[in-house]
Design an enzyme around this catalytic site. Sequence first.
Site, mmCIF file in Angstrom:
data_model
loop_
_atom_site.group_PDB
_atom_site.id
_atom_site.type_symbol
_atom_site.label_atom_id
_atom_site.label_comp_id
_atom_site.label_asym_id
_atom_site.label_seq_id
_atom_site.Cartn_x
_atom_site.Cartn_y
_atom_site.Cartn_z
ATOM 1 N N ASN A 41 31.005 60.588 47.273
ATOM 2 C CA ASN A 41 30.398 61.911 47.109
ATOM 3 C C ASN A 41 30.959 62.913 48.118
ATOM 4 O O ASN A 41 31.159 64.081 47.798
ATOM 5 C CB ASN A 41 28.875 61.820 47.220
ATOM 6 C CG ASN A 41 28.239 61.423 45.894
ATOM 7 O OD1 ASN A 41 28.938 61.299 44.883
ATOM 8 N ND2 ASN A 41 26.941 61.220 45.882
ATOM 9 N N CYS A 99 22.414 65.326 44.363
ATOM 10 C CA CYS A 99 23.219 64.340 45.104
ATOM 11 C C CYS A 99 24.159 64.948 46.136
ATOM 12 O O CYS A 99 23.961 64.776 47.331
ATOM 13 C CB CYS A 99 24.010 63.479 44.123
ATOM 14 S SG CYS A 99 22.940 62.421 43.152
ATOM 15 N N ARG A 119 17.640 71.018 40.925
ATOM 16 C CA ARG A 119 17.597 70.753 42.359
ATOM 17 C C ARG A 119 18.849 71.349 43.018
ATOM 18 O O ARG A 119 19.954 71.122 42.580
ATOM 19 C CB ARG A 119 17.530 69.236 42.623
ATOM 20 C CG ARG A 119 16.192 68.622 42.255
ATOM 21 C CD ARG A 119 16.201 67.125 42.429
ATOM 22 N NE ARG A 119 17.101 66.473 41.482
ATOM 23 C CZ ARG A 119 17.414 65.175 41.512
ATOM 24 N NH1 ARG A 119 16.915 64.403 42.446
ATOM 25 N NH2 ARG A 119 18.226 64.660 40.617
HETATM 26 C C1 UDX Z 1 27.599 63.476 41.514
HETATM 27 C C2 UDX Z 1 28.792 62.489 41.454
HETATM 28 O O1 UDX Z 1 29.791 62.999 40.585
HETATM 29 C C3 UDX Z 1 28.316 61.132 40.979
HETATM 30 O O2 UDX Z 1 29.374 60.212 40.981
HETATM 31 C C4 UDX Z 1 27.203 60.663 41.906
HETATM 32 O O3 UDX Z 1 26.684 59.439 41.458
HETATM 33 C C5 UDX Z 1 26.095 61.695 41.970
HETATM 34 O O4 UDX Z 1 26.611 62.963 42.344
HETATM 35 P P1 UDX Z 1 26.281 64.891 39.683
HETATM 36 O O5 UDX Z 1 25.374 65.348 40.788
HETATM 37 O O6 UDX Z 1 25.678 64.491 38.373
HETATM 38 O O7 UDX Z 1 27.135 63.641 40.172
HETATM 39 O O8 UDX Z 1 27.268 66.100 39.400
HETATM 40 P P2 UDX Z 1 28.843 66.376 39.366
HETATM 41 O O9 UDX Z 1 29.325 66.305 37.992
HETATM 42 O O10 UDX Z 1 29.540 65.578 40.384
HETATM 43 O O11 UDX Z 1 28.843 67.905 39.801
HETATM 44 C C6 UDX Z 1 28.301 68.296 41.072
HETATM 45 C C7 UDX Z 1 28.352 69.773 41.260
HETATM 46 O O12 UDX Z 1 29.683 70.181 41.498
HETATM 47 C C8 UDX Z 1 27.864 70.624 40.091
HETATM 48 O O13 UDX Z 1 27.054 71.669 40.604
HETATM 49 C C9 UDX Z 1 29.138 71.161 39.476
HETATM 50 O O14 UDX Z 1 28.932 72.393 38.848
HETATM 51 C C10 UDX Z 1 30.011 71.293 40.714
HETATM 52 N N1 UDX Z 1 31.444 71.252 40.440
HETATM 53 C C11 UDX Z 1 32.010 70.149 39.851
HETATM 54 C C12 UDX Z 1 32.260 72.324 40.790
HETATM 55 O O15 UDX Z 1 31.777 73.327 41.336
HETATM 56 N N2 UDX Z 1 33.598 72.267 40.539
HETATM 57 C C13 UDX Z 1 34.175 71.191 39.970
HETATM 58 O O16 UDX Z 1 35.398 71.217 39.780
HETATM 59 C C14 UDX Z 1 33.361 70.097 39.606
#
Ligand code: UDX
Length: 436
Positions: free
Chosen positions: A210, A262, A332
């Site tokens: 993460n 997360c 969240r």
């Molecule tokens: C994340 C991890 O990807 C996952 O492996 C872990 O188990 C939990 O945390 P998640 O919180 O579901 O998963 O979201 P993720 O798809 O990782 O996106 C996180 C945040 O980053 C979102 O707010 C998304 O909009 C942002 N993001 C993602 C960006 O701003 N730019 C990107 O290129 C990718």
Amino acid sequence: MRLSVFGCGYLGAVHAAAMASIGHKVVGVDVDPRKIESLAKGEAPFFEPGLQQLLTEGIASGRLSFTTDASAARGAKVHFVGVGTPQQAGGHAADLTYVNTAIDDLLPQLSAGDIVAGKSTVPVGTAAELAPRIAAAGAVLVWNPEFLREGWAVQDTIDPDRLVAGVPSGEEGQRAAEVLREVYHPAVAKGTPFIVTDYATAELVKVSANAFLATKISFINAMAEIAEATGADVTQLADAIGHDARIGRKFLGAGIGFGGGCLPKDIRAFAARAEELGRGESVNFLREVDAINLRRRERAVQLVVDGLGGSVYGKKVAVLGAAFKPHSDDVRDSPALDVAVRLNGLGADVVVTDPQAIENARRLHPQLTFEADRDETIRGAAAVVMVTEWDEYRRELSPEHAGSLTGGRVVVDGRNGLDAAAWRAAGWSYYGMGRP
Ligand code: UDX
């Protein structure tokens, strides 16, 4: 195999339903009677594509049940713990209250030879601390971190990129790893990497994954800041560097940054734990990662202010999106909602829409105005701000149609998801993040 899952939130409910779908007999346990009531009826208490179907099928097959009664876990061979580890009130460290309570509830149900599989994201060192209590009950603790993404949780659970099992040393640990292999039999059979480690490594795999993802996003957002000072375009830059296979284009989406349940709390908890270990300097960069991320929200607000000639006061601003990312109703630490709240604080007449997250968003920020209908949200607005890249906004909203509804033609693209040329061609002043 008979399994129990303690904690039926975004992680546990999906885990329970997914394990039933691959043939196990699963009981999900949670202390929240409302959540259990809904799950027991086969209704997903939150939006997660595919979950509803698995719940319905699992319950109909008789292999899936939910209860608030921890004693229902008795007789299961593997007990998963997937409760939340939120950020502590008034600090950056993880709050382990729910993990400790779940273990307290689970201990009296254990039989000799059972396996307790921790899935919650915990500070490194937690498993080693919990293990003696579980061993005293004749059971074995393994740490089996979960990497699922919301929105893709079902697929990520059944068919993950890798499986990690942190086990105690010796034969007992190897035996426990074998049982986990049986639990995840379809993934193991198709050759999914199954990595057996010690406790500390398994815990660190999760938080470092993460931390890396958060760093990647903040790296590109830092480049966006430089692009803004130079007239460069960060989306082209990301495409170009992303072609290098060592870098890769994924998670180089510049915009208003990461949020959710997360990444933000996990990088803070990691830094706090490193500090406790006397290694704070090793992850000092995570503070910068966090700071860059938070700055981007303010940048989006500034673009709206600039776009509206220096003040948003008394002007209608349509905010498209409330969830922290598309395909989720989770608000969240949502950057989208944060942007809405900040604009509201500046006196804008903010109206927020989202295909799934309005109910959750309203509970958190009752001071905001919400509108379920996208077009009604946009109608008469002086500016449109796209902050969660749902297809409804990114692909299905044409600039011509939007222009027929709005008062002004100012659009701020907080996710760099809109076709800038098309919006400009339709007469809009388009503002992206890190783009000219
Ligand atoms: C994340 C991890 O990807 C996952 O492996 C872990 O188990 C939990 O945390 P998640 O919180 O579901 O998963 O979201 P993720 O798809 O990782 O996106 C996180 C945040 O980053 C979102 O707010 C998304 O909009 C942002 N993001 C993602 C960006 O701003 N730019 C990107 O290129 C990718």
